[in-house]
Scaffold this active site. Structure first.
Site, PDB file in Angstrom:
ATOM      1  N   TYR A 172      44.600  31.553  35.966  1.00 23.17           N
ATOM      2  CA  TYR A 172      43.814  33.056  36.077  1.00 23.17           C
ATOM      3  C   TYR A 172      42.305  32.698  35.978  1.00 23.17           C
ATOM      4  O   TYR A 172      41.430  32.904  36.909  1.00 23.17           O
ATOM      5  CB  TYR A 172      43.994  33.786  35.143  1.00 23.17           C
ATOM      6  CG  TYR A 172      43.580  35.324  35.466  1.00 23.17           C
ATOM      7  CD1 TYR A 172      43.750  36.250  36.162  1.00 23.17           C
ATOM      8  CD2 TYR A 172      42.299  35.592  34.433  1.00 23.17           C
ATOM      9  CE1 TYR A 172      43.175  37.208  36.480  1.00 23.17           C
ATOM     10  CE2 TYR A 172      41.794  36.631  34.604  1.00 23.17           C
ATOM     11  CZ  TYR A 172      41.986  37.787  35.480  1.00 23.17           C
ATOM     12  OH  TYR A 172      41.302  38.935  35.672  1.00 23.17           O
ATOM     13  N   SER A 199      36.594  38.359  37.070  1.00 24.69           N
ATOM     14  CA  SER A 199      36.691  38.496  35.524  1.00 24.69           C
ATOM     15  C   SER A 199      35.621  37.692  34.732  1.00 24.69           C
ATOM     16  O   SER A 199      35.053  36.653  35.113  1.00 24.69           O
ATOM     17  CB  SER A 199      38.032  38.091  35.375  1.00 24.69           C
ATOM     18  OG  SER A 199      38.225  37.970  33.780  1.00 24.69           O
TER      19      SER A 199
END
Length: 267
Positions: free
Chosen positions: A171, A157
């Site tokens: 995350y 990501s």
């Protein structure tokens, strides 16, 4: 160097974790439409079966007929990873590409961010990626040739590159760790004939992003140099490149797949 051969994944065997939904489903379709045999794994067995039925229906009318096979497993569990590897080994003598896509997110304010979020996300998003790749290495080695190595592709990501505006501490940290794990694996596995690369994805239409896109979709598009979010063709195309002969010399790379949004300053 014909394009039809250079970018071909026909007859390759591929395992895609989290391949039944969201970005994983987009990647699965790209491989099946182009003639690969794709094993789809996630903890949702019903979703795996549904995705495979849909993809096999699509494949039946495609020029390059691929195949999708459900292989569900709870990839947060060590025993489930071991079981998945044992089942796949019984079915296939070699694995050409492993797509580590399974993951989770957790957003909560800094003051309230729970310890269990770290345990869940670091286990699934990072630790089990290593475990699964480690255990599948013999199958990957068996598929490798000097001209066409086996591939490991990690779905990371841009939040592992930049600091996100949302309070998703575990995350973003897990994805940053994943990016570096991929580089470490590139050095370890390269001599075995296996490449390791990462896609640092920006916003794509998925269940994980559904709420954010509903609330802030126009803002997110407006902040992107390309003026849009990602499409299935974007992420599937990047994976097809990395898994084909065209991407055979790419190793240890982190490919930002976000239209350039990670480059934008917030100041």
């Amino acid at each position: 160097m014909e394009v039809s051969n250079l970018f071909s994944v026909k007859d390759k065997v591929v395992l895609i974790t989290g391949g039944a939904k969201g970005v994983g489903r987009m990647i699965s379709e790209g491989f099946v439409r182009n003639g690969a045999k794709v094993y789809i794994s996630s903890r949702d067995a019903a979703a795996c079966r549904t995705a495979c039925d849909e993809l096999n229906s699509i494949s039946s009318s495609a020029a390059s007929k691929g195949k999708a096979v459900p292989l569900p497993a709870d990839l947060s569990s060590l025993s489930e990873v071991t079981r998945l590897v044992a089942e796949l080994t019984k079915l296939e003598p070699k694995l050409h590409a492993l797509i580590n896509n399974s993951g989770a997110t957790w957003g909560e304010s800094y003051d309230e961010y729970p310890d269990k979020a770290w345990t869940k996300l670091l286990t699934l998003n990072l630790q089990r990626v290593f475990t699964l790749t480690q255990q599948l290495t013999p199958l990957l080695v068996a598929a490798s040739t000097p001209a066409d190595p086996a591939r490991v592709i990690h779905v990371g990501s841009i939040d592992g590159i930049r600091v996100p505006s949302l309070p998703t501490f575990a995350y973003s940290a897990s994805k940053a760790g994943l990016h570096h794990l991929s580089r470490h694996l590139a050095v370890e596995l390269g001599p075995k004939g296996i490449t390791s690369n990462t896609l640092a994805c920006g916003p794509f239409p998925s269940k994980m992003m559904a709420h954010t896109l509903k609330e802030l979709g126009d803002v997110i598009k407006g902040a992107n140099p390309m003026g849009r979010i990602g499409t299935p063709e974007d992420v599937a195309g990047a994976c097809l490149f990395l898994a084909s002969r065209a991407g055979g010399y790419v190793n240890g790379a982190t490919l930002t797949l976000d239209g350039g949004v990670h480059l934008m300053s917030k100041i």
